[in-house]
Design an enzyme around this catalytic site. Structure first.
Site, PDB file in Angstrom:
ATOM      1  N   TYR A   9       0.830  -1.206   0.000  1.00 44.00           N
ATOM      2  CA  TYR A   9       0.000   0.000   0.000  1.00 44.00           C
ATOM      3  C   TYR A   9       0.869   1.263   0.000  1.00 44.00           C
ATOM      4  O   TYR A   9       0.547   2.248  -0.668  1.00 44.00           O
ATOM      5  CB  TYR A   9      -0.941   0.009   1.199  1.00 44.00           C
ATOM      6  CG  TYR A   9      -1.877  -1.187   1.237  1.00 44.00           C
ATOM      7  CD1 TYR A   9      -2.414  -1.741   0.072  1.00 44.00           C
ATOM      8  CD2 TYR A   9      -2.214  -1.774   2.440  1.00 44.00           C
ATOM      9  CE1 TYR A   9      -3.257  -2.833   0.112  1.00 44.00           C
ATOM     10  CE2 TYR A   9      -3.068  -2.865   2.495  1.00 44.00           C
ATOM     11  CZ  TYR A   9      -3.585  -3.395   1.328  1.00 44.00           C
ATOM     12  OH  TYR A   9      -4.417  -4.466   1.365  1.00 44.00           O
ATOM     13  N   GLU A  62       6.366  16.233  -0.147  1.00 41.91           N
ATOM     14  CA  GLU A  62       5.526  16.219  -1.353  1.00 41.91           C
ATOM     15  C   GLU A  62       4.394  15.207  -1.214  1.00 41.91           C
ATOM     16  O   GLU A  62       3.262  15.463  -1.649  1.00 41.91           O
ATOM     17  CB  GLU A  62       6.367  15.922  -2.597  1.00 41.91           C
ATOM     18  CG  GLU A  62       5.622  16.099  -3.901  1.00 41.91           C
ATOM     19  CD  GLU A  62       5.160  17.523  -4.148  1.00 41.91           C
ATOM     20  OE1 GLU A  62       3.974  17.704  -4.500  1.00 41.91           O
ATOM     21  OE2 GLU A  62       5.958  18.462  -3.996  1.00 41.91           O
ATOM     22  N   LYS A  87      -4.332  23.983   1.253  1.00 50.31           N
ATOM     23  CA  LYS A  87      -3.441  23.654   0.138  1.00 50.31           C
ATOM     24  C   LYS A  87      -2.198  24.537   0.138  1.00 50.31           C
ATOM     25  O   LYS A  87      -1.094  24.052  -0.124  1.00 50.31           O
ATOM     26  CB  LYS A  87      -4.185  23.784  -1.194  1.00 50.31           C
ATOM     27  CG  LYS A  87      -5.204  22.692  -1.424  1.00 50.31           C
ATOM     28  CD  LYS A  87      -5.845  22.864  -2.785  1.00 50.31           C
ATOM     29  CE  LYS A  87      -6.734  21.706  -3.138  1.00 50.31           C
ATOM     30  NZ  LYS A  87      -7.195  21.773  -4.528  1.00 50.31           N
TER      31      LYS A  87
END
Length: 164
Positions: A9, A62, A87
């Site tokens: 995963y 990131e 954001k």
């Protein structure tokens, strides 16, 4: 068995980020070039540890930025000022890590004599310049198109050739 699935995963998440986030592709390409050229410099084991940790920090930032963007997009179907702030904060975290990574790079790689070694490496065998330029073109395609875009482009060409 669950332990090994967790790795699956995790890698799937990394691959998703590489496939969907141009900045992650920029980070991975930059890390590859920095590591490749690092061998021209006198860097200690500790220096390499710092370099690898710096790569990890920027790429992890990131990944977390992508998480923030995906969750925000899922929750806020339309524009919302708080969504923009979330954001922006996540992107700011990546920028902070990237700027400090540049600082680490300057500190580790400010060795002018090593730049001359790199120049001699290419001048001694000019064919290396062509290989380097080809790698830059490949890296640019990777950054701009991403692995999926490159795959789709190649498959489209392959299918067009079969139809002819």
């Amino acid at each position: 068995m669950r332990f090994f699935k967790s790795f699956k995963y995790a890698f799937r998440g990394i691959v998703y980020c590489i496939n969907n986030e141009r900045n992650m592709r920029i980070h991975t390409a930059a890390a590859l070039y920095v590591f490749a050229f690092s061998h021209f410099f006198e860097i200690t084991r500790t220096g390499y540890a710092v370099l690898l940790l710096t790569f990890a920090l920027v790429m992890a930032a990131e990944l977390f930025n992508t998480v923030a963007e995906e969750i925000t997009d899922m929750i806020a179907a339309s524009y919302h000022p708080v969504a923009r702030i979330i954001k922006d904060l996540a992107a700011g975290g990546v920028l902070v890590c990237a700027l400090f990574a540049v600082g680490v790079g300057i500190y580790l790689f400010w060795q002018p004599e090593s730049f001359l070694r790199i120049l001699r490496f290419f001048i001694d065998r000019p064919w290396r310049i062509a290989v380097f330029l080809a790698s830059l073109i490949a890296a640019a395609l990777y950054v701009i198109q991403g692995p999926i875009g490159i795959r789709d482009f190649c498959m489209r060409k392959k299918n067009e050739n079969k139809e002819k």
